[in-house]
Design an enzyme around this catalytic site. Structure first.
Site, PDB file in Angstrom:
ATOM      1  NE  ARG A 171      16.341  -6.659   2.205  1.00  0.00           N
ATOM      2  CZ  ARG A 171      15.995  -7.559   3.115  1.00  0.00           C
ATOM      3  NH1 ARG A 171      16.873  -7.979   3.996  1.00  0.00           N
ATOM      4  NH2 ARG A 171      14.766  -8.054   3.139  1.00  0.00           N
ATOM      5  N   GLY A 230      -2.357   4.971  10.610  1.00  0.00           N
ATOM      6  CA  GLY A 230      -3.780   5.144  10.361  1.00  0.00           C
ATOM      7  C   GLY A 230      -4.361   4.020   9.540  1.00  0.00           C
ATOM      8  CB  ALA A 268      -0.527  -1.874   0.791  1.00  0.00           C
ATOM      9  CE  LYS A 301      -2.963  -1.418  13.031  1.00  0.00           C
ATOM     10  NZ  LYS A 301      -3.000  -2.119  11.737  1.00  0.00           N
ATOM     11  NE  ARG A 311       0.091  -8.068   6.052  1.00  0.00           N
ATOM     12  CZ  ARG A 311       1.235  -7.455   5.781  1.00  0.00           C
ATOM     13  NH1 ARG A 311       2.188  -8.105   5.130  1.00  0.00           N
ATOM     14  NH2 ARG A 311       1.444  -6.214   6.134  1.00  0.00           N
ATOM     15  CG  ASN A 312      -2.134  -8.134  12.451  1.00  0.00           C
ATOM     16  OD1 ASN A 312      -1.259  -8.638  13.120  1.00  0.00           O
ATOM     17  ND2 ASN A 312      -1.900  -7.113  11.632  1.00  0.00           N
TER      18      ASN A 312
END
Length: 331
Positions: A32, A134, A138, A189, A253-254
């Site tokens: 975008r 999986g 990144a 997860k 991040r989680n």
């Protein structure tokens, strides 16, 4: 040279674009942000999300959805889980008979409790859909660090074809016809990873974290089984593999979000200050809603939901989980 389209040029989308390019494909990304499109086309870099990794000439960008669907019949959809329905609704008139859309988001829709494939069945009902899920961050994928994933499709031959199109010496997909377990594994997860981060931040110990990950795997399997998923798939890359990575690494991040909650002792301040996309936040609400409707017991996910949205303290949450009735191992 094959052609692959990609919608959602964030850090994960860019990493998958690099993977597809390294596998010998030309890639057209939709974004975008016009400045991002310009950077990719002229400077060959995603300055916003992955500035340190140069992009080859085989990756280009556009701001138009129609360009991507004209370019290729194979589309990687890498937007966040909560944006999937909106994007599919927007592009439904562009989808052709032979289009295959690979859903890469890991999450469950907050409003409905539905998986990404269920959303696709409603928005683009006659389209072939696959799942890519999986363990893989990144940045690691972008930098050619070894990664294995699962590609799922319930139509014969599609998952194998996609594997051949995307595999590299650094990126190894496994295939399955089980569409359920990769989605439940990839979603739940994230909730377990928040809880694991809480344990780390609160310094409850490695034994507590190992126990939580083990019981979290049971919760993932329980929900997957109820929806028709296969146990063997949940024990693979998109279930156990993704859980081990996400629930044990500060790069997640989680996990890091949960870690901050563990340090604070409660969630509200961390929620108020959070600016990252942490899929487990919405998923915690959505998965509890889905589990209750199915009569599935998921105490860890229930407790994460209470910590995030009901003001339950970490101390109370741990005490209540430890006080649950004793049961036989494996149930």
């Amino acid at each position: 040279m094959n052609k692959i389209g990609l919608i959602g040029t964030g850090i994960f989308g860019t990493a998958l674009a690099l993977t597809a390019s390294r596998a010998g494909n030309k890639v057209l990304c939709q974004a975008r942000d016009s400045e991002l499109v310009e950077d990719i086309n002229r400077k060959h870099v995603n300055q916003k999300y992955l500035p340190d990794v140069p992009l080859p000439d085989s990756i280009s960008a556009t701001s138009e959805f129609a360009d991507v669907f004209d370019f290729s019949d194979t589309i990687l959809l890498t937007v966040s889980a909560q944006a999937v329905r909106s994007v599919l609704h927007t592009v439904k008139s562009l989808v052709k008979k032979d289009t295959v859309i690979i859903l890469c988001a890991k999450g469950i829709e907050l409003e409905t409790g539905k998986m990404m494939s269920e959303i696709a069945a409603e928005e683009i009902p006659d389209t072939t859909v696959a799942i890519l899920s999986g363990p893989g961050f990144a940045v690691d994928i972008a930098r050619c660090r070894l990664t294995s994933v699962t590609i799922a499709c319930d139509k014969p031959g599609i998952a194998s074809r996609l594997t051949n199109n995307l595999a590299t010496p650094y990126f190894r997909p496994y295939t399955t016809s089980d569409m359920i377990s990769p989605q439940i594994g990839g979603s739940v997860k994230n909730v377990i990873a928040i809880a694991s981060g809480v344990i780390e931040g609160a310094q409850f110990g490695n034994g507590a974290r190992a126990a939580l990950i083990t019981r979290g795997l049971h919760e993932m399997g329980r929900l997957s089984d109820a929806l028709g998923g296969l146990h063997n798939t949940m024990m693979g890359m998109s279930g156990l593999g993704d859980l081990v990575l996400t629930a044990s690494c500060s790069q997640s991040r989680n996990f890091s979000f949960g870690y901050e909650i563990g340090i604070c002792g409660h969630a509200q301040k961390v929620l108020d200050e959070n600016t990252r996309t942490v899929e487990g936040i919405c998923t915690a609400q959505a998965v509890v809603k889905r589990a209750r409707a199915l009569g599935i017991e998921m105490p860890i996910c229930e407790m994460v939901n209470r910590v995030l949205f009901s003001g339950t303290s970490i101390k109370t949450a741990m005490e209540e989980l430890m006080a649950r009735p004793f049961k036989e191992e494996g149930f």
